[in-house]
Scaffold this active site. Structure first.
Site, PDB file in Angstrom:
ATOM      1  N   ASP A 154      47.730  25.236  81.519  1.00 18.65           N
ATOM      2  CA  ASP A 154      48.303  26.669  81.273  1.00 18.65           C
ATOM      3  C   ASP A 154      47.662  27.879  82.278  1.00 18.65           C
ATOM      4  O   ASP A 154      47.974  28.820  81.820  1.00 18.65           O
ATOM      5  CB  ASP A 154      47.926  27.061  79.639  1.00 18.65           C
ATOM      6  N   ASP A 157      57.205  23.377  78.329  1.00 15.92           N
ATOM      7  CA  ASP A 157      56.373  24.367  78.883  1.00 15.92           C
ATOM      8  C   ASP A 157      55.897  24.415  80.286  1.00 15.92           C
ATOM      9  O   ASP A 157      55.775  25.560  80.725  1.00 15.92           O
ATOM     10  CB  ASP A 157      55.232  24.711  77.791  1.00 15.92           C
TER      11      ASP A 157
END
Ligand code: GLY
Length: 405
Positions: A116, A181
């Protein structure tokens, strides 16, 4: 001194630009900007009064605001929202605040135990660099891209999203899970190649996008959430979900990440197959028989309790922002993408989804869903819903200015 001069020029340019915009701006956009300025202004006042640098994410079950640390995948969204607010309002008082909240998460550039870092650093430092051209942000972006690159697994040709040695991810039997994602993190790699001329970041991004394109989609255009790879052979071991209703269901935020992620890959590479996939996944959502009239998707389009299932505002705001981007890349479908995004923004700006001033923990939008299977952040505000809403407003404004000029 050079940095200071650059900052001052940025302030002056934004101020002049903004004066013109305020006079000419679409009242719908202006009203939303004014609301965001007041609502996020209240969040900023709370943070500044605390004497700490807090990073708001969502509301806890007791109604208080949850603030995260820099390792949280959502730590870049609030600093990023303050950058967008600065850009949308031209309020120079926001510039040092955006800078301060961004600098506070600088340590995230060295994170290499999850994927992330792309979300975190692009939303904060990426916007900081875009808006100020301040060189100090550049090194952080490049360091973060190096951290993300350590997660590239050459045999399957992808970036590993999650580690599987601890937490709930260790209980799923996965070897090398990739979640859709992850497409969003590729923006960091493209940016790092642009900044350094080092093509290795770009090549990793393209490899990841190509393998994801080949493995993560169903014939109807929808995507799986998780694809698990064998590290030795590179073969797919599992196609699963983590945050969706079931392995074969269409988890809405996953579809949003796919649309946005492949659109940005087309923007960066010019490879038409990426734009085609973004368009196909969008058509899947648009034509889905259960898509509600107001275009705010259910959290999962196969949730068993539709029409009573919860909506996910974060999916809607991310799709709106992606569509404005796509409208600049695809002339054939530009007006239909813009119309659809406009309709989403009208819904999100209505009292059904936009909070009242001073309520909702000072977040702009209500009714997002983090993860129903984990019973985490269910029907709450989420800072990434606000971030993509502000980004969508900014992109809409840019498009309207282009038409005028
Ligand atoms: N990237 C995590 C999520 O979409 O919930």
């Amino acid at each position: 001194m050079k940095n200071l001069t650059t900052f001052m020029c940025a302030i002056l340019l934004t101020a002049c630009h903004t004066h013109k915009q305020v006079e000419e701006q679409d009242p719908f956009i202006q009203e939303n900007i004014s609301f965001a300025q007041e609502q996020l202004g209240n969040a900023i006042k709370t943070i500044e009064a605390s004497g700490k640098i807090l990073n708001p994410v969502t509301l806890k079950p007791d109604g208080s605001v949850f603030y995260c640390d820099m390792t949280d995948w959502r730590s870049g969204f609030f600093p990023g929202s303050v950058w967008y607010l600065y850009e949308l309002t031209g309020d120079s008082a926001l510039l040092p605040l955006a800078d301060k909240y961004t600098e506070a998460i600088k340590g995230a550039k060295d994170l290499n135990w999850h994927h992330d870092v792309g979300f975190i650093i692009e939303c904060s430092f990426g916007n900081g660099l875009r808006l100020t051209k301040n060189e100090k942000y550049k090194d952080v972006i490049v360091d973060a891209a190096r951290s993300l690159s350590t997660r590239f697994r050459p045999v399957p040709g992808i970036i590993q999203s999650w580690n599987v040695d601890k937490g709930w991810q260790s209980e799923r039997g996965w070897e090398c899970p990739v979640i859709i994602d992850n497409m969003m993190n590729l923006e960091l790699l493209f940016n790092a190649t642009r900044l350094t001329g080092d093509s290795s970041f770009y090549k990793i991004a393209v490899s990841h996008a190509d393998r994801t394109l080949a493995e993560q989609f169903r014939p109807d255009g929808s995507c799986y959430h998780v694809v698990d790879y064998d590290l030795k052979t590179g073969k797919v071991r599992n196609r699963h979900t983590a945050q969706g209703y079931s392995h074969e269901s269409a988890w809405s935020r996953g579809q949003a990440w796919a649309i946005y992620g492949f659109a940005l890959c087309y923007r960066e590479t010019g490879e038409k197959k990426y734009l085609d996939q973004a368009g196909k996944t969008f058509q899947f959502m648009k034509n889905h028989p259960v898509m509600p009239e107001d275009l705010v998707p259910y959290w999962d389009m196969d949730a068993p309790d539709i029409p009573d299932a919860l909506r996910d505002v974060s999916s809607a705001s991310c799709i709106a922002s992606a569509l404005y981007m796509m409208s600049t890349l695809d002339t054939v479908n530009a007006s239909s993408y813009r119309n659809y995004a406009d309709r989403i923004l009208v819904s999100l700006s209505s009292p059904d989804y936009r909070a009242k001033l001073g309520e909702n923990g000072n977040f702009i939008l209500m009714h997002s869903v983090g993860s129903i299977p984990h019973q985490a952040e269910v029907d709450v505000p989420l800072n990434y819903a606000d971030y993509y809403f502000l980004e969508a407003l900014k992109r809409k404004r840019d498009l309207e200015e282009t038409v005028k000029n």
